[in-house]
Write a protein that holds these residues in place. Structure first.
Motif, short mmCIF file in Angstrom:
data_model
loop_
_atom_site.label_atom_id
_atom_site.label_comp_id
_atom_site.label_asym_id
_atom_site.label_seq_id
_atom_site.Cartn_x
_atom_site.Cartn_y
_atom_site.Cartn_z
N CYS A 107 -16.03 2.73 5.52
CA CYS A 107 -15.16 1.69 6.11
C CYS A 107 -15.63 1.35 7.52
CB CYS A 107 -13.71 2.16 6.14
SG CYS A 107 -12.93 2.27 4.52
N ILE B 189 -9.79 1.62 8.73
CA ILE B 189 -9.66 1.26 7.31
C ILE B 189 -9.17 -0.17 7.15
CG2 ILE B 189 -8.41 1.79 5.18
CD1 ILE B 189 -8.43 4.76 6.15
N ASP B 190 -8.10 -0.51 7.87
CA ASP B 190 -7.53 -1.86 7.75
C ASP B 190 -8.49 -2.93 8.23
OD1 ASP B 190 -5.23 -0.76 6.74
OD2 ASP B 190 -4.11 -0.85 8.63
N GLU C 254 -5.26 7.46 3.00
CA GLU C 254 -5.05 7.74 4.42
C GLU C 254 -3.57 7.96 4.74
OE1 GLU C 254 -5.88 8.45 8.38
OE2 GLU C 254 -7.34 8.22 6.77
N ARG C 255 -2.70 7.21 4.06
CA ARG C 255 -1.26 7.39 4.28
C ARG C 255 -0.81 8.76 3.82
NH1 ARG C 255 -2.05 2.03 4.09
NH2 ARG C 255 -0.72 0.72 5.41
N GLY D 35 -6.53 3.00 2.08
CA GLY D 35 -5.31 3.02 2.88
C GLY D 35 -4.25 3.91 2.26
N VAL E 286 -9.21 -1.46 1.68
CA VAL E 286 -8.01 -1.37 2.51
C VAL E 286 -6.85 -0.80 1.70
CG1 VAL E 286 -6.26 -2.72 3.73
CG2 VAL E 286 -8.68 -3.22 4.09
N PRO F 71 0.81 -1.22 0.00
CA PRO F 71 0.00 0.00 0.00
C PRO F 71 0.84 1.28 0.00
CG PRO F 71 -0.94 -1.60 1.51
CD PRO F 71 0.39 -2.16 1.06
N HIS G 93 -6.29 4.39 10.84
CA HIS G 93 -5.74 3.30 10.05
C HIS G 93 -6.44 1.99 10.40
CE1 HIS G 93 -2.74 5.64 8.13
NE2 HIS G 93 -1.91 5.75 9.17
N GLU H 257 -14.12 7.14 4.32
CA GLU H 257 -13.77 6.49 5.59
C GLU H 257 -14.99 6.10 6.42
OE1 GLU H 257 -11.17 7.28 9.63
OE2 GLU H 257 -10.61 8.39 7.82
#
Length: 226
Positions: free
Chosen positions: A78, A126-127, A142-143, A139, A135, A46, A123, A75
């Protein structure tokens, strides 16, 4: 071996070396130099996706505010998926509870530490959604956002401009409520709570006095327009 690959792909030695350099910069191989060296291949991650996506967004001059708006839409979905997992109370909720406990215990002056724990909570949402495509794709977004959160937290520490104690406490309360909804399997409430939470905290982190990052992760003081 290098000679074997050059022959197989019918390329010149400089082109081959440039290809290895590009693959290494993308994190897809690690090159060891010397007589016992060589290229070790790594599966895409990711983080690789985030960097590539960041390059595309940066090339199109996408504002950080646009990234925040995308996360604010996706999000919460999620979180709803998290609440629908049948194994959520074993695979996810204990981790969320632990993060909330650690948030309460962190020093009030430690803006960067608090931001790091808040990032880990998001995180985990999401994960833990249970959908591999979400994800990976969300993800990556999000990063990219986390890079800005870190820059913002560092700025807040240096400028003593961090959120008031009552605001930080309200974030922990919001995270507790989100965790409760996920534990109860209430997908609609979990989605609503995350949406409301992001609507409250994102504008603070889009403070245009703070350093901005470009979408590839390099910190910049260029203020992207709303």
């Amino acid at each position: 071996k290098q000679d074997q690959l050059i022959s197989e792909f019918q390329v010149s030695r400089p082109s081959f070396r440039e290809a290895l350099r590009i693959l290494e910069s993308e994190g897809l191989i690690s090159v060891r130099r010397g007589n016992v060296g060589g290229a070790q291949v790594h599966a895409p991650t990711p983080e690789n996706a985030a960097r590539t996506l960041g390059l595309v967004l940066q090339a199109r001059e996408v504002a950080l505010d646009d990234l925040a708006a995308a996360l604010a839409v996706i999000e919460p979905v999620c979180a709803a998926h998290c609440a629908q997992r049948t194994d959520r109370n074993v695979a996810l909720v204990p981790h969320l509870r632990d993060l909330n406990i650690r948030c309460r215990a962190i020093d009030a002056q430690d803006q960067a530490g608090a931001a790091r724990l808040f990032q880990q909570f998001h995180h985990a949402i999401i994960d833990g959604c249970g959908n591999t495509t979400l994800v990976i794709v969300i993800g990556a977004l999000e990063r990219l956002w986390s890079l800005h959160e870190k820059a913002w937290a560092d700025y807040a520490d240096a400028a003593a401009a961090g959120p008031a104690a009552d605001l930080r406490a309200s974030v922990v309360v919001a995270h507790d409520e989100i965790t409760d909804a996920i534990e109860a399997g209430d997908a609609s409430r979990a989605q609503h709570l995350v949406a409301a939470h992001l609507a409250k905290v994102q504008p603070l982190m889009l403070d245009h006095r703070a350093p901005r990052i470009d979408m590839t992760g390099a910190e910049s003081r260029f203020s992207v327009g709303r």
